[in-house]
Design a protein around this motif. Structure first.
Motif, short mmCIF file in Angstrom:
data_model
loop_
_atom_site.label_atom_id
_atom_site.label_comp_id
_atom_site.label_asym_id
_atom_site.label_seq_id
_atom_site.Cartn_x
_atom_site.Cartn_y
_atom_site.Cartn_z
N UNK A 76 0.83 -1.21 0.00
CA UNK A 76 0.00 0.00 0.00
C UNK A 76 0.86 1.26 0.00
N UNK A 77 1.86 1.30 0.88
CA UNK A 77 2.72 2.48 0.96
C UNK A 77 3.56 2.63 -0.31
N UNK A 78 4.04 1.48 -0.83
CA UNK A 78 4.85 1.54 -2.03
C UNK A 78 4.09 2.10 -3.22
N UNK A 79 2.85 1.66 -3.42
CA UNK A 79 2.04 2.17 -4.52
C UNK A 79 1.73 3.65 -4.32
N UNK A 80 1.52 4.03 -3.09
CA UNK A 80 1.22 5.44 -2.80
C UNK A 80 2.44 6.32 -3.03
N UNK A 151 -9.72 -5.20 8.20
CA UNK A 151 -10.27 -3.87 8.44
C UNK A 151 -9.40 -2.78 7.87
N UNK A 152 -8.08 -2.92 8.02
CA UNK A 152 -7.17 -1.89 7.50
C UNK A 152 -7.19 -1.88 5.97
N UNK A 153 -7.23 -3.06 5.37
CA UNK A 153 -7.29 -3.13 3.91
C UNK A 153 -8.58 -2.50 3.39
N UNK A 154 -9.71 -2.76 4.07
CA UNK A 154 -10.98 -2.17 3.66
C UNK A 154 -10.97 -0.66 3.81
N UNK A 155 -10.43 -0.17 4.93
CA UNK A 155 -10.36 1.28 5.15
C UNK A 155 -9.52 1.95 4.07
N UNK A 156 -8.38 1.39 3.74
CA UNK A 156 -7.52 1.96 2.70
C UNK A 156 -8.21 1.91 1.34
N UNK A 157 -8.92 0.81 1.07
CA UNK A 157 -9.64 0.70 -0.21
C UNK A 157 -10.72 1.76 -0.32
N UNK A 158 -11.48 1.95 0.74
CA UNK A 158 -12.53 2.96 0.72
C UNK A 158 -11.95 4.36 0.50
N UNK A 159 -10.82 4.63 1.15
CA UNK A 159 -10.20 5.95 1.00
C UNK A 159 -9.65 6.13 -0.42
N UNK A 160 -9.07 5.10 -0.99
CA UNK A 160 -8.55 5.19 -2.35
C UNK A 160 -9.66 5.48 -3.36
N UNK A 170 -11.85 18.89 -2.21
CA UNK A 170 -12.38 19.88 -1.27
C UNK A 170 -13.14 19.28 -0.10
N UNK A 171 -13.57 18.01 -0.22
CA UNK A 171 -14.39 17.39 0.81
C UNK A 171 -13.54 16.47 1.69
N UNK A 172 -14.18 15.88 2.70
CA UNK A 172 -13.50 14.93 3.59
C UNK A 172 -14.23 13.59 3.53
N UNK A 173 -13.50 12.53 3.79
CA UNK A 173 -14.05 11.19 3.75
C UNK A 173 -14.91 10.94 4.99
N UNK A 174 -16.17 10.54 4.74
CA UNK A 174 -17.08 10.34 5.88
C UNK A 174 -18.10 9.26 5.56
N UNK A 175 -17.64 8.18 4.97
CA UNK A 175 -18.54 7.07 4.71
C UNK A 175 -17.80 5.76 4.95
N UNK A 176 -18.55 4.65 4.96
CA UNK A 176 -17.93 3.37 5.26
C UNK A 176 -17.37 3.36 6.67
N UNK A 177 -16.21 2.77 6.84
CA UNK A 177 -15.56 2.75 8.15
C UNK A 177 -15.19 4.15 8.63
N UNK A 178 -15.02 5.05 7.68
CA UNK A 178 -14.61 6.42 8.01
C UNK A 178 -15.75 7.23 8.62
N UNK A 179 -16.94 6.67 8.67
CA UNK A 179 -18.06 7.34 9.32
C UNK A 179 -18.02 7.16 10.83
N UNK A 180 -17.19 6.24 11.31
CA UNK A 180 -17.16 5.91 12.74
C UNK A 180 -15.80 6.15 13.38
N UNK A 181 -14.80 6.43 12.58
CA UNK A 181 -13.47 6.81 13.06
C UNK A 181 -12.83 7.69 11.99
N UNK A 182 -12.18 8.76 12.43
CA UNK A 182 -11.51 9.62 11.44
C UNK A 182 -10.27 8.94 10.87
N UNK A 183 -9.76 7.92 11.57
CA UNK A 183 -8.56 7.22 11.12
C UNK A 183 -8.71 5.72 11.37
N UNK A 184 -9.65 5.06 10.70
CA UNK A 184 -9.84 3.63 10.94
C UNK A 184 -8.63 2.79 10.53
#
Length: 270
Positions: A76-80, A151-160, A170-184
């Motif tokens: 994940x970090x390498x691709x990023x 869980x971490x793979x899903x959170x990263x996938x949702x953010x990607x 301009x917006x912030x991520x607020x859906x999926x796992x990110x609706x319950x933690x700002x840094x899942x």
């Protein structure tokens, strides 16, 4: 514990992070430092698991968990990082250090080598249990570890996916796992090291030392290099939209969304 083995593993962490320092000096792309660090923990963790005196099954379990962690995080970090150039965090530090940047960066990465060794030590202790396998702590650690990796793979996938949308500028991520933690993703990263600590507890009182791994990760992610610089950046780039998110969503541990606050326009949400 075999002190010679642990000393060799500590030395290996230092050498690998020195190599990371050299790569940064040559390329100017410090984002690769995090990838190399994850590889260092993987190499050290797998080697520690096999050098431990635990049962073969337990050593396989710990080695496999560490390998999966490294493949997921390092990939994940390498691709990023690919083609991204200098990491803004390191760029800021190097600018502040001025003429002493080379030496201070090396020192900083040696501190990261110490942090890596603490994680490697947790893997060693987790693999050291000689009791019957699988024990209750083995099974509990396996369940927590798999949940953390998934869980971490899903959170990263949702953010990607979110980052590929026009509103991401301009917006912030607020859906999926990110609706319950700002840094899942950070939460699940911490949870993974809890899994190894749980397995280590099956080896008796000495396994308590493995608790240093999740304690360290919590401190680093919540108070040092994780949430603080990232949220500072988000406040600068997203302003009130991110402040509104802070009022509704927990920073680290997932939990119910808070209500009763003034919400931002719908563009704040994915």
């Amino acid at each position: 514990m075999d002190i010679v083995v642990l000393a060799a593993l500590a030395a290996a962490m230092s050498v690998i992070m020195t190599a990371a320092w050299g790569i940064q000096r040559l390329t100017g792309a410090s984002g690769w430092v995090d990838t190399i660090w994850s590889v260092a923990v993987s190499i050290g963790g797998i080697a520690a698991a096999w050098a431990a005196e635990g049962t073969d099954e337990r050593r396989w379990l710990v080695g496999l968990l560490v390998a999966l962690w490294s493949l997921r995080l390092g990939g994940h970090i390498g691709l990023r990082t690919r083609g991204a150039g200098e990491d803004p965090r390191y760029e800021k530090l190097i600018a502040e250090w001025g003429d002493q940047a080379a030496f201070r960066l090396w020192t900083f990465l040696q501190i990261q080598a110490v942090a890596a060794f603490i994680l490697v030590l947790a893997a060693y202790l987790a693999a050291s249990g000689t009791g019957p396998f699988p024990s209750a702590t083995d099974m509990a650690g396996l369940i927590v570890g798999v949940a953390a990796l998934g869980g971490e793979a899903l959170a990263d996938h949702q953010l990607n996916l979110f980052r590929k949308t026009p509103k991401a500028k301009t917006a912030v991520m607020e859906s999926g796992l990110w609706a319950y933690s700002r840094h899942p993703n950070y939460f699940f990263e911490w949870l993974f090291w809890c899994a190894l600590a749980i397995i280590a507890l099956g080896g008796g009182w000495i396994g308590l030392i493995a608790l240093l791994a999740p304690v360290q990760m919590y401190w680093l992610l919540v108070h040092v290099s994780g949430i603080p610089p990232l949220e500072e950046h988000m406040l600068k780039t997203r302003g009130e939209a991110f402040r509104a998110l802070q009022s509704r969503v927990n920073a680290f541990f997932p939990g119910p969304r808070r209500t009763g606050f003034t919400t931002q326009p719908s563009s704040v949400k994915e």
